[in-house]
Design an enzyme around this catalytic site. Structure first.
Site, PDB file in Angstrom:
ATOM      1  N   GLU A   1       0.824  -1.218  -0.149  1.00 34.88           N
ATOM      2  CA  GLU A   1      -0.070   0.009  -0.008  1.00 34.88           C
ATOM      3  C   GLU A   1       0.913   1.139   0.141  1.00 34.88           C
ATOM      4  O   GLU A   1       1.574   1.188   0.840  1.00 34.88           O
ATOM      5  CB  GLU A   1      -0.764   0.003   1.221  1.00 34.88           C
ATOM      6  CG  GLU A   1      -1.655   1.145   1.449  1.00 34.88           C
ATOM      7  CD  GLU A   1      -2.550   1.698   0.262  1.00 34.88           C
ATOM      8  OE1 GLU A   1      -3.346   0.806  -0.264  1.00 34.88           O
ATOM      9  OE2 GLU A   1      -2.575   2.855  -0.394  1.00 34.88           O
TER      10      GLU A   1
ATOM     11  N   GLY B   1      -6.988   0.759   3.312  1.00 36.11           N
ATOM     12  CA  GLY B   1      -8.430   0.786   2.987  1.00 36.11           C
ATOM     13  C   GLY B   1      -8.608   1.459   2.040  1.00 36.11           C
ATOM     14  O   GLY B   1      -9.948   1.432   1.413  1.00 36.11           O
ATOM     15  N   GLY B   2      -7.941   2.194   1.272  1.00 36.04           N
ATOM     16  CA  GLY B   2      -7.987   2.863  -0.057  1.00 36.04           C
ATOM     17  C   GLY B   2      -9.240   3.940  -0.032  1.00 36.04           C
ATOM     18  O   GLY B   2      -9.486   4.691   1.129  1.00 36.04           O
ATOM     19  N   THR B   3      -9.756   3.981  -0.934  1.00 37.01           N
ATOM     20  CA  THR B   3     -10.923   5.249  -1.546  1.00 37.01           C
ATOM     21  C   THR B   3     -11.881   5.011  -0.401  1.00 37.01           C
ATOM     22  O   THR B   3     -12.317   6.232   0.150  1.00 37.01           O
ATOM     23  CB  THR B   3     -11.306   5.056  -2.753  1.00 37.01           C
ATOM     24  OG1 THR B   3     -10.412   4.979  -3.641  1.00 37.01           O
ATOM     25  CG2 THR B   3     -12.284   6.249  -3.238  1.00 37.01           C
ATOM     26  N   CYS B   4     -12.777   3.921  -0.338  1.00 27.96           N
ATOM     27  CA  CYS B   4     -14.023   3.660   0.479  1.00 27.96           C
ATOM     28  C   CYS B   4     -13.468   4.214   1.787  1.00 27.96           C
ATOM     29  O   CYS B   4     -14.399   5.056   2.392  1.00 27.96           O
ATOM     30  CB  CYS B   4     -14.277   2.344   0.283  1.00 27.96           C
ATOM     31  SG  CYS B   4     -15.859   2.107   1.124  1.00 27.96           S
TER      32      CYS B   4
ATOM     33  N   HIS C   1     -46.149  -4.294   7.978  1.00 23.98           N
ATOM     34  CA  HIS C   1     -46.546  -2.667   7.898  1.00 23.98           C
ATOM     35  C   HIS C   1     -46.001  -1.860   9.211  1.00 23.98           C
ATOM     36  O   HIS C   1     -45.975  -2.463  10.401  1.00 23.98           O
ATOM     37  CB  HIS C   1     -48.236  -2.862   8.026  1.00 23.98           C
ATOM     38  CG  HIS C   1     -48.855  -1.410   8.032  1.00 23.98           C
ATOM     39  ND1 HIS C   1     -48.797  -0.256   7.086  1.00 23.98           N
ATOM     40  CD2 HIS C   1     -49.427  -0.718   9.441  1.00 23.98           C
ATOM     41  CE1 HIS C   1     -49.626   0.592   7.619  1.00 23.98           C
ATOM     42  NE2 HIS C   1     -49.827   0.227   9.075  1.00 23.98           N
TER      43      HIS C   1
END
Ligand SMILES: Cc1cc2nc3c(=O)[nH]c(=O)nc-3n(C[C@H](O)[C@H](O)[C@H](O)COP(=O)(O)OP(=O)(O)OC[C@H]3O[C@@H](n4cnc5c(N)ncnc54)[C@H](O)[C@@H]3O)c2cc1C
Length: 459
Positions: free
Chosen positions: A34, A39-42, A441
């Site tokens: 990395e 964890g990158g973009t998200c 409902h």
């Protein structure tokens, strides 16, 4: 000397870490690399921080609507952007640390921080170290596109990444791009208290959606005081003292808008330009996306590409699904394919848009006999009770097979309720299964049988 592994994984986005864990569990030796944030973009600049900010913006909105619900707040509702950012940083930071700790704790898994580049089809260089493996997995994601529009070099601008550092309220945020990312930021900052203008080149917002959705979303934005400027054919940027002028050249309305800050939200570019793909012989398409087959293999045996960089999806769930496909095929001898998945995603405005399958336009273009129905959220009792009646539900089905072809739920809970239809689509069951089901409902989902009882032939 080369360090040899069973698998090299480049990038810790939504596919890489899970793949590393699965391989390591299976006894393979893995190295995962990395170059920036785990964890990158998200995790760091995408889904998690933006949805955390959307939640703050929603709370501010509800507080301002207090009188409608029968309560008063003594004084104006003002937003403390430093605290909003701190909350966002805590949520996002937890995920970021979680990914890193998880990877570092895996047996058989080596974690390296640095920028990886291919040296050959079996070797990758990172921090001057040569790593070798028979299997290499690329999960490098993408970044905000910065098109060469006139004046772009002369003005400061924000992207989804730099927006993460904003801890103040922009006076007037001009957002270039009226698609998913631009709309989420636009509504959020309007609710925080900024003046917001969304400038879109096309004739409507979110041009990939059906026209009725684009129109309803525009109305939702404008009802909150967001200026929407469409048909902005010749966008250009220029300094105006301490402000920024965005030239629009629209057919109608003033030819430019002057704001305090500009956010570019005009699409994404895959991170494939500085990866040495040519040295490995990996083919890319004209837009830089790595070309893959239905099982995510590149043209080079032993190299796979997963997530946004393969152009087969632009979402966290598509990247994660890529991981599942690759891992199941390699470790379980499965035959999972990208073409088995059904298009599904959400737009996290308020109300959200949940989408699955084909749009109406796609259904019409397919030429198949179809039935469709549309139901306003103003006639969904749960939405009325919550005071959130904007939007509609619409569903189309194949008239012969009775299979659901596509659906859109623009309305409260739409991002969750859409899964009722999505799962029936995966089950390849007829729509009558939902039509005859007894739902709870009061919920939005209880109206799906009603909508499906009103299907009419599509002209
Ligand atoms: C503002 C915004 C909001 C979003 N909201 C949503 C949402 O609500 N829902 C949703 O499903 N999707 C959303 N997305 C999209 C989502 O974030 C991505 O689709 C997702 O992160 C998948 O990314 P990935 O796995 O392809 O890689 P990424 O998450 O982009 O990670 C790639 C990683 O690779 C690293 N890397 C790149 N090159 C190298 C290299 N050469 N060497 C080493 N490491 C490298 C990068 O630093 C990065 O950490 C959003 C995106 C943005 C921008």
């Amino acid at each position: 000397m080369n360090r040899k592994f069973d698998a090299i994984i480049i990038g810790t986005g939504q596919a890489g870490p899970s793949l590393a864990a699965r391989f390591a569990e299976a006894g393979m030796t893995v190295v995962i690399i990395e170059r920036h944030k785990f964890g990158g973009t998200c995790v760091n600049t995408g889904c998690i921080p933006t949805k955390t900010l959307v939640a703050s913006a929603y709370a501010a909105r509800v507080a301002r609507r207090g009188a409608e619900y029968g309560f008063a707040i003594n004084g104006d509702v003002t937003v403390d952007m430093k605290r909003v950012k701190t909350r966002k940083d805590e949520v996002s930071g937890r995920s970021n640390r979680g990914v890193e700790e998880w990877l570092r704790g895996l047996k058989n898994c080596t974690v390296i921080q640095g920028h990886a580049r291919f040296q050959s089809s079996h070797t990758v260089v990172v921090n001057d170290e040569v790593l070798q493996a028979d299997k290499i997995f690329i999960n490098v994601g993408g970044r905000a596109s910065v098109p060469a529009m006139p004046g772009i070099q002369d003005v400061p601008f924000l992207t989804n990444s730099s927006m993460m550092d904003v801890d103040f309220l922009p006076g007037h945020l001009v957002i270039v791009g009226g698609s998913y990312i631009g709309l989420e930021f636009g509504q959020m900052y309007r609710r925080f208290g900024s003046e917001v203008t969304i400038v879109e080149m096309g004739p409507r917002l979110i041009g990939r959606e059906d026209e009725d959705i684009s129109e309803a979303v525009r109305q939702i934005m404008e009802a909150e005081g967001i200026q929407v400027r469409l048909n902005a054919k010749c966008i250009k940027l220029a300094k105006r003292n301490s402000r920024i002028a965005v030239g629009i050249g629209c057919d109608e309305g003033p030819p430019e808008v002057v704001g305090t800050h500009v956010l570019l939200a005009v699409g994404r570019t895959p991170n494939t330009n500085d990866l040495g793909l040519d040295r490995a012989g990996v083919a890319i398409d004209p837009r830089g996306y790595i070309v893959v087959d239905d099982q995510l293999q590149t043209n080079v045996a032993g190299i796979w590409a997963l997530g946004d960089c393969n152009g087969r999806g632009a979402f966290t769930h598509t990247s994660y699904n890529d991981y599942e496909i690759v891992a199941d095929n390699l470790l379980n001898g499965d035959h999972r394919r990208v073409s088995d998945r059904i298009q599904a995603y959400a737009l996290y405005t308020d109300p959200p848009l949940g989408r699955c399958g084909m749009t109406d336009a796609e259904v019409r273009k397919s030429g198949r006999p179809a039935l469709a129905a549309k139901h306003p959220m103003s006639r969904v009792s749960r939405a009325v009770e919550k005071g959130e009646t904007q939007g509609f539900i619409k569903i189309s089905v194949d008239a012969e097979t009775k299979h659901i072809l596509g659906a859109a739920i623009l309305g409260t809970g739409g991002d969750e309720v859409i899964h009722v239809l999505l799962d029936v689509m995966y089950a390849k069951a007829p729509y009558t299964v939902v039509q005859r089901a007894m739902h709870i409902h009061p919920t939005v989902a209880e109206f799906l049988p009603t909508v499906l009882s009103n299907l009419q032939p599509v002209a």
